[in-house]
Design a protein around this motif. Structure first.
Motif, PDB file in Angstrom:
ATOM      1  N   GLY A 256      19.376  -6.725  21.850  1.00 55.83           N
ATOM      2  CA  GLY A 256      20.808  -7.506  21.583  1.00 55.83           C
ATOM      3  C   GLY A 256      21.612  -7.116  22.627  1.00 55.83           C
ATOM      4  O   GLY A 256      22.905  -7.450  22.264  1.00 55.83           O
ATOM      5  N   MET A 283      23.828  -8.970  18.238  1.00 52.25           N
ATOM      6  CA  MET A 283      23.898  -9.188  16.874  1.00 52.25           C
ATOM      7  C   MET A 283      24.949  -8.763  15.962  1.00 52.25           C
ATOM      8  O   MET A 283      25.259  -9.176  14.952  1.00 52.25           O
ATOM      9  CB  MET A 283      22.420  -8.461  16.397  1.00 52.25           C
ATOM     10  N   ARG A 292      22.698 -13.356  10.298  1.00 50.99           N
ATOM     11  CA  ARG A 292      22.214 -12.546  11.333  1.00 50.99           C
ATOM     12  C   ARG A 292      20.725 -12.206  11.593  1.00 50.99           C
ATOM     13  O   ARG A 292      20.050 -12.287  12.256  1.00 50.99           O
ATOM     14  CB  ARG A 292      22.911 -11.172  11.623  1.00 50.99           C
ATOM     15  N   GLN A 296      17.860 -13.635  13.615  1.00 48.92           N
ATOM     16  CA  GLN A 296      16.824 -12.762  14.379  1.00 48.92           C
ATOM     17  C   GLN A 296      15.178 -13.017  14.166  1.00 48.92           C
ATOM     18  O   GLN A 296      14.391 -13.122  14.926  1.00 48.92           O
ATOM     19  CB  GLN A 296      17.084 -11.379  14.338  1.00 48.92           C
ATOM     20  N   LEU A 299      14.185 -16.339  15.842  1.00 48.55           N
ATOM     21  CA  LEU A 299      14.026 -16.148  17.218  1.00 48.55           C
ATOM     22  C   LEU A 299      12.632 -15.387  17.626  1.00 48.55           C
ATOM     23  O   LEU A 299      12.097 -15.736  18.473  1.00 48.55           O
ATOM     24  CB  LEU A 299      15.196 -15.506  17.631  1.00 48.55           C
ATOM     25  N   GLU A 300      12.372 -14.419  16.866  1.00 43.65           N
ATOM     26  CA  GLU A 300      11.154 -13.418  17.111  1.00 43.65           C
ATOM     27  C   GLU A 300      10.089 -14.172  16.573  1.00 43.65           C
ATOM     28  O   GLU A 300       8.810 -14.343  17.221  1.00 43.65           O
ATOM     29  CB  GLU A 300      11.210 -12.154  16.225  1.00 43.65           C
ATOM     30  N   TYR A 339      16.727 -12.780  26.390  1.00 42.57           N
ATOM     31  CA  TYR A 339      16.848 -13.911  25.736  1.00 42.57           C
ATOM     32  C   TYR A 339      18.248 -14.628  26.610  1.00 42.57           C
ATOM     33  O   TYR A 339      19.043 -13.795  27.093  1.00 42.57           O
ATOM     34  CB  TYR A 339      17.483 -13.556  24.381  1.00 42.57           C
TER      35      TYR A 339
END
Length: 862
Positions: A256, A283, A292, A296, A299-300, A339
């Motif tokens: 992050g 984040m 949040r 995450q 995205l993961e 990212y």
């Protein structure tokens, strides 16, 4: 001469020869001495050769080392390849050395480097594919040697003729190989016949390898240089775009940490400078911890997020709405390097969406609360919305219809007005309104359709009840018009019935008297009988006129319709003929009705005759009875019917049927489809009048070519069946001696009645009107057994006369005569259904029998 070999390691390398004047003979010792000298010479020669080879190898190694150092120290390809040609000439001790290379992106070879050549025009020589020694080396990938360049058949003449000034005699060429491809050729040739050896070929191959390394290094360096320049230009362009794009851009580590952010993002989040933003964990920018965590996790899991809407906190603590588009950049091991992506502020859009959502919720609330049904269709005719009222009236849930195509879910609409009207609204972009009946739902709809950017919006309402009311109103209007027609004819019939029936009474009565006279015989009797028959037909016509105008005098009794129908079976079979099959279907446990049996028989007779005429070629005629309970729904669909328990009488045939437009008129008086002279048009209207006069209902169901069914519904009663009178009595007319007060305003009728009664033994007091009758009764001192009075008379009605007379003479019995009874007379209680009546015209037998019945009946209850 003496010759001995020079031998080294069992290999002869030469010979030692000794010569002397002629005649000399060499002894054995001379031979041994010569051999010893030869051995020493051979050894010296071998040592010299070994030294020369060693020196040559040293020199070769030294040259190769220097060449390798040059290759490693410089990327100047021209310098290196020029050195290669010079070293080739030196090590092979050749007159000329050349290098030809494949041009970038092309075919064939081009001479690029040379050493020892006379002319530099070799630089312009191109070797086309498939031509010359170079082409042979490129094609085979192997070295090529020749000891006779001009005479070697493998070499094409065009190249031999091209270099006459160079004068090559011997030649060797080796490939310069880059990976699996030959990209060049190294040549060496002599202008003398000295041939090239295997060692020369090996030296050239090693030099070719050095040339290949140099070429490869130079190529890689050129590519790196180009890539570096390209990367620098790309980085400059990227940085220009990154910093200048009006969308927030960032790059962060998997943990992050923000590693880069463009000015737009810095300004969007309100940070004073880029460094302060880079010190923040990405984040921590999200306002809602749940959002949040969801961001995450997505995205993961997916490695990319598109259109993720969330709230971010600015530097001053205020919140804004943003839309994230982030992706993971993987490494070779499928890990995440960083990212990167874009962040766009959508606060205004989000507020607008919230406002629109609130507006839509209000609209949905309104649409859901209205009494009209509503649905929306997209351009593919698929349902996108339905309100609750639409679910109710379409009898389908939203779950069943949303996303489905209207024409597939309601296919019957395609053949009705729905499809063309909806399509017209969309194609012409106009609002349409229409009314249509949808048979699967048995419902009338009023529809308003409006085109929209998304497709079509449709409002509709159930107007079935309104349509039924309109139809009932039209039916009532038709019935009212029918009633007016019937009333008009009835007024006409009533106007003439009294006088006409009086005339018929006299004609029929006097005719009977004439027939009883002995002198009435021969042609005269035939004429009188014809007069009688004609008078009876006239009486039947009068009765039909009174029946359809509902002014017929009824004498109702509680009946079992099964008995009435079965009692007529024999007569009906004779009536319809043998070509028609009569099927009787009496209902079980049939209820009872209160009706005039003669009128019911008239109804059955008329319907049977109508069916017979519809089957000239034969067929089946069915008469059935049964119980029926008419509910409110049936009554709504059949104006004029009455709800409750009924008894039905049905007459069906397999005849020609009745057309729809004709069915609307079949009960009208004088309406007929028969040929002139074959029908009066009173048959079905008489049936209609009789049924209505009995508070019943008649329905017709007919289809052309399939037959017709008439169904009559009469109110059911719970009373017991009454015996039906009628038929001939015992031979001879009944007689009596009682006193009868006869009141009749028509003189001829009064005189006829008096004569008939007196001939039957009765004493008759006669009067022309009510007041005269009261005066006669007052003066008469004896008993008056029966008052026989006309109903309709001037000055005083028969009912009023009877009321006054009975008040003074309670024992008197009353028998009324009349040609018709209308509704006004019934309302004024002139007569009622329990009153003793004798219908005009009557015969003499009918008169005396009815008088006798009244006198012999139960005394009246007053």
């Amino acid at each position: 001469m003496l010759a001995v070999p020079l031998i080294v390691k069992d290999r002869v390398i030469g010979a030692l020869a000794l010569a002397d004047p002629p005649g000399r003979t060499f002894a054995a010792g001379d031979v041994r001495l010569a051999q010893a000298l030869a051995d020493q010479a051979a050894l010296a020669l071998e040592n010299a050769r070994l030294y020369a080879d060693t020196e040559r190898r040293r020199r070769e190694a030294e040259i190769m080392a220097k060449l390798s150092g040059a290759i490693n120290s410089t990327l100047d390809l021209d310098t290196i390849l020029q050195q290669v040609t010079e070293r080739a000439r030196e090590l092979c001790e050749s007159d000329v050395a050349l290098i030809a290379l494949r041009p970038s992106g092309g075919e064939g070879l081009v001479l690029r480097y040379w050493s020892g050549a006379y002319f530099r025009r070799h630089a312009s020589v191109g070797i086309e594919p498939g031509r010359g020694i170079g082409a042979l080396v490129v094609a085979s990938g192997r070295p090529f040697r020749t000891d006779h360049y001009a005479g070697d058949p493998r070499i094409r003449r065009d190249f031999v003729d091209m270099v006459p000034d160079e004068g090559p005699v011997t030649l060797v060429a080796v490939p310069i190989r880059l990976e699996a491809q030959v990209d060049g050729v190294l040549y060496a040739y002599n202008r003398s016949p000295r041939p090239f050896t295997d060692r020369d070929e090996a030296v050239l191959l090693r030099l070719g390898e050095h040339a290949a390394v140099a070429i490869q290094n130079a190529t890689l360096f050129a590519r790196e240089q180009k890539a570096r320049v390209t990367a620098e230009a790309s980085e400059q362009r990227f940085r220009g775009l990154f910093d200048g794009v009006p969308v927030g851009l960032l790059r962060s580590t998997p943990a992050g940490r923000i590693t880069d952010a463009n000015p737009t993002l810095v300004q969007m989040l309100g940070y004073p400078d880029r460094e302060l933003l880079l010190a923040v964990n990405a984040m921590d920018l999200y306002v809602d911890p749940d959002e949040r965590a969801r961001f995450q996790a997505l995205l993961e899991r997916d490695g990319v997020i598109r259109g993720f809407a969330a709230q971010m906190r600015r530097y001053d603590g205020t919140a804004i709405w943003v839309e994230d588009n982030i992706k993971a950049v993987p490494d070779a091991a499928d890990g995440v390097v960083y990212y990167e992506g874009s962040i766009t502020e959508i606060t205004e859009r989000k507020l607008a969406e919230q406002a629109l959502g609130e507006s839509n919720r209000r609209i949905v609330t309104i649409v859901e609360s209205i009494t009209d049904a509503f649905f929306a269709l997209n351009h593919e005719w698929q349902f996108t919305y339905l309100n609750r009222q639409a679910e109710l009236w379409l009898r389908r849930s939203r779950t069943e219809l949303l996303g489905k195509t209207m024409w597939e879910e309601f296919p019957q609409m395609v053949g009705l007005r729905f499809s063309p009207e909806y399509r017209r609204a969309v194609s012409e972009q106009i609002a349409v309104s229409f009314e249509e009946y949808y048979p699967p739902l048995q419902t009338w709809f009023e529809v308003h359709a409006y085109p929209s950017p998304d497709g079509l919006s449709v409002y509709f309402r159930d107007i079935t009840e309104r349509k039924r009311s309109e139809e009932a109103l039209r039916q009532s209007e038709r019935q009212f018009r029918q009633a007016q027609k019937m009333e008009a004819v009835g007024q006409l019939a009533g106007g003439i019935a009294h006088d006409f029936n009086n005339l018929l009474t006299v004609i029929i009565g006097r005719g009977e008297m004439l027939l009883r006279r002995p002198e009435c015989a021969g042609p005269a009797r035939h004429d009188v009988e014809l007069i009688q028959k004609t008078a009876e037909r006239a009486a039947d016509l009068t009765r039909q006129l009174l029946a359809f105008s509902r002014k017929q005098m009824l004498q109702p009794k509680v009946l079992d319709l099964n008995s009435v129908v079965t009692g007529m079976a024999t007569m009906l079979r004779r009536l319809i003929g043998e070509h028609i099959d009569l099927v009787m279907q009496p209902g079980a446990d049939l209820g009872r009705v209160k009706a005039d049996p003669a009128q019911i028989e008239q109804v059955i007779m008329n319907l049977v005759v109508n069916s017979r005429d519809a089957m000239p070629e034969g067929g089946t005629l069915s008469i059935r009875t049964g119980n029926a309970v008419l509910d409110d729904e049936f009554v709504r669909g059949h104006p004029g019917a009455r709800p409750g328990p009924n008894v039905l009488l049905g007459v069906a045939d397999t005849g020609s049927g009745i057309e729809a437009e004709v069915q609307a008129h079949i009960f009208e008086p004088f309406f007929t489809t028969k040929e002139q002279g074959k029908g009066t048009g009173l048959g079905l209207s008489t049936v209609y009048g009789i049924v209505k006069q009995h508070d019943g209902y008649i329905a017709v169901d007919s289809e052309v070519g399939r037959g017709t069914t008439f169904t009559i519904y009469l109110p059911r009663v719970e009373d017991a069946v009454e015996p039906v009178g009628g038929g001939a009595g015992p031979d001879g007319s009944p007689r009596g001696e009682e006193t009868i007060l006869l009141v009749e305003d028509e003189g001829d009728v009064r005189e006829l009645a008096r004569e008939i009664l007196e001939k039957s033994g009765y004493a008759v007091l006669e009067a022309a009107n009510g007041p005269d009758a009261l005066r006669i009764a007052a003066r008469h001192e004896g008993v008056i057994h029966l008052l026989l009075t006309d109903v309709v008379m001037p000055q005083m009605s028969g009912r009023e006369l009877a009321r006054r007379l009975v008040r003074k003479r309670p024992e008197v019995r009353v028998l009324y005569t009349s040609g018709y009874i209308d509704e006004n007379m019934m309302r004024r209680s002139v007569v009622d259904q329990d009153t003793a009546l004798l219908k005009k015209p009557f015969s003499s037998d009918a008169l005396v029998r009815r008088v006798r019945e009244v006198l012999d009946g139960r005394p009246p209850v007053r």
